[in-house]
Design an enzyme around this catalytic site. Structure first.
Site, PDB file in Angstrom:
ATOM      1  N   HIS A  81       0.854  -1.184   0.000  1.00  0.00           N
ATOM      2  CA  HIS A  81       0.000   0.000   0.000  1.00  0.00           C
ATOM      3  C   HIS A  81       0.891   1.235   0.000  1.00  0.00           C
ATOM      4  CE1 HIS A  81      -3.654   2.275   0.747  1.00  0.00           C
ATOM      5  NE2 HIS A  81      -2.949   3.021   1.556  1.00  0.00           N
ATOM      6  N   ARG A 167     -14.539  13.429   5.413  1.00  0.00           N
ATOM      7  CA  ARG A 167     -13.252  14.008   5.833  1.00  0.00           C
ATOM      8  C   ARG A 167     -12.682  14.897   4.734  1.00  0.00           C
ATOM      9  NH1 ARG A 167      -9.678   9.102   6.885  1.00  0.00           N
ATOM     10  NH2 ARG A 167      -8.064  10.652   7.224  1.00  0.00           N
ATOM     11  N   SER A 182      -8.259   4.111   8.664  1.00  0.00           N
ATOM     12  CA  SER A 182      -8.821   4.051   7.320  1.00  0.00           C
ATOM     13  C   SER A 182      -8.016   3.068   6.446  1.00  0.00           C
ATOM     14  CB  SER A 182      -8.797   5.462   6.712  1.00  0.00           C
ATOM     15  OG  SER A 182      -8.911   5.437   5.330  1.00  0.00           O
TER      16      SER A 182
HETATM   17  N1  URA Z   1      -5.469   6.794   2.351  1.00  0.00           N
HETATM   18  C1  URA Z   1      -6.551   6.188   2.909  1.00  0.00           C
HETATM   19  O1  URA Z   1      -6.989   5.149   2.448  1.00  0.00           O
HETATM   20  N2  URA Z   1      -7.118   6.773   3.973  1.00  0.00           N
HETATM   21  C2  URA Z   1      -6.673   7.918   4.519  1.00  0.00           C
HETATM   22  O2  URA Z   1      -7.233   8.384   5.503  1.00  0.00           O
HETATM   23  C3  URA Z   1      -5.559   8.544   3.931  1.00  0.00           C
HETATM   24  C4  URA Z   1      -4.964   7.946   2.844  1.00  0.00           C
END
Ligand code: URA
Length: 423
Positions: A81, A167, A182
């Site tokens: 990721h 957000r 998240s």
């Molecule tokens: N990437 C995500 O998936 N969530 C976040 O809050 C920030 C970056």
């Protein structure tokens, strides 16, 4: 329980109980907690933070808000990721390298928003490429060729989908507890058992300082442990864009250049590092052994063959990658050493050229974007081309600022690609 009491509790910096967090998430998803109440709570979290236990509970509750992918039939699966950046096309390079080394990559990726791009948009710039495939076909493909990259299903962590959209428009993105929960809720729900995270730090990233990147990495490693997932974080530089190309089809072309060994530099180096940590986790071998395997597979073309196999399996054709109608050259007005390139400024410019979307409904121009023509440390003469712009819009290059390129008399700055590795 009452939402106003919960908001007040966090406003005063108190610790929320598991039941209270669950009450908020469940009721926000069902519509009984309003957007304005949720934004108020999110802002209280941004300001007062959360304890590690609160964050672990929040992650678990979010993760259980939707479906989870069961990858157990695939054995060890390693995921990767990136916390997001400009010109970050690493997934298209790393996934085939790692799969060619015998490690399964079953990856769900997202779309771009704002100045950062998303892997799914980049792959969709390949004519015919399918990103929405059934779970059965997804698993079948990984069993057959060792890799698949698909779009996140709508039902994967719906709590994050709804909260992230809020957000984004309420100034509550930049919070370490909210970012960690998240990212980790989505990664755990998508089923991998080992995970390498590229934590981007700098001007073009969400996280601006090494100190904050360390905090985020430590937290994600802890959340991983609490959920039986081994996590390795690489803290890497996003002050400058990654590689030379920014924009969807342009980034596919650059990924191919790395996989065919036509492009060396910071992008190829970072891909080798990230792949080495993934292969080391996946095959349970040392980093050194993994790195030598990664380099062999990249240099002898096996990784590129895997990429071609992957594109074919997902119905893509590399013939006819889109190209924008107009090309403009942007020239330097100064002379000196190139000491920095502002990734954020170029990300925004690329979006303006049509390569990104300001809101989720916007259409993308797959051929649009930027090719940066100079490297950090190069000596720049007046009128040297700094970048080429690709777009289907008409633009006046006189209106394009070259301020993103910092040109100085002295060549003083050394650019570090990787700051730290955390496990
Ligand atoms: N990437 C995500 O998936 N969530 C976040 O809050 C920030 C970056």
């Amino acid at each position: 329980m009452d939402i106003i009491e919960i908001i007040n509790k966090k406003r005063l910096g108190k610790i929320l109980k598991r039941e209270e967090i669950k009450y908020v998430i469940d009721n926000y998803l069902s519509g009984n907690v309003a957007d304005y109440q949720m934004s108020s709570l999110l802002m209280a979290i941004v300001i007062n933070g959360m304890t590690d236990n609160e964050i672990i509970e929040l992650t678990k509750i979010m993760l259980n808000s939707g479906e989870k992918l069961d990858l157990s039939s695939l054995g060890t699966v390693v995921d990767k990721h990136s916390t997001g950046g400009v010109g970050d096309k690493t997934t298209m390079i790393i996934a085939p390298i790692v799969a060619s080394c015998g490690v399964n990559v079953a990856k769900m990726s997202g779309r771009g928003l704002g100045h950062t791009g998303g892997t799914i948009d980049k792959l969709e710039s390949i004519p015919g490429f399918q990103v929405n495939i059934s779970t059965e076909d997804f698993l079948e493909q990984v069993k057959k060729i060792g890799m698949a990259v698909v779009s996140q299903t709508n039902n994967l962590v719906p709590a994050d989908k709804k909260i992230y959209a809020l957000r984004d428009v309420t100034g509550t993105v930049e919070s370490i507890p909210l970012i960690a929960s998240s990212i980790m809720s989505k990664k755990i729900a998508s089923g991998a058992n080992k995970l390498v995270i590229d934590v981007k730090v700098g001007k073009g990233a969400l996280i601006k300082t090494i100190k904050d990147a360390r905090k985020l990495a430590k937290l994600m490693i802890k959340i991983g442990k609490a959920n039986g997932i081994e996590v390795v974080c690489l803290l890497t530089n996003m002050d400058i864009p990654l590689g030379c190309n920014i924009g969807n089809a342009l980034e596919v072309r650059e990924a191919i250049d790395v996989l065919t060994n036509k492009s060396r530099g910071n992008l190829a180096d970072l891909c080798i590092e990230l792949s080495s940590y993934m292969v080391s986790l996946g095959l349970n071998i040392t980093y050194k052994e993994a790195k030598s395997m990664v380099i062999d597979n990249l240099y002898d073309g096996r990784a590129y063959e895997k990429f071609l196999e992957f594109v074919k399996w997902q119905h893509g054709s590399l013939e006819g990658l889109p190209k924008a109608k107009n090309t403009y050259k942007v020239k330097s007005t100064k002379e000196g050493y190139l000491t920095s390139i502002d990734a954020l400024a170029l990300g925004k410019l690329s979006m303006h050229l049509g390569a990104g979307r300001a809101s989720l409904e916007d259409e993308i121009d797959y051929g649009a974007g930027i090719i940066v023509k100079k490297n950090i440390g190069d000596y720049i003469n007046k009128d040297d081309v700094l970048m080429e712009l690709y777009t289907n819009n008409e633009i006046d290059t006189k209106e394009i600022s070259t301020e993103a390129f910092s040109i100085q008399k002295e060549n003083t700055k050394e650019v570090k690609l990787i700051y730290e590795i955390m496990k």
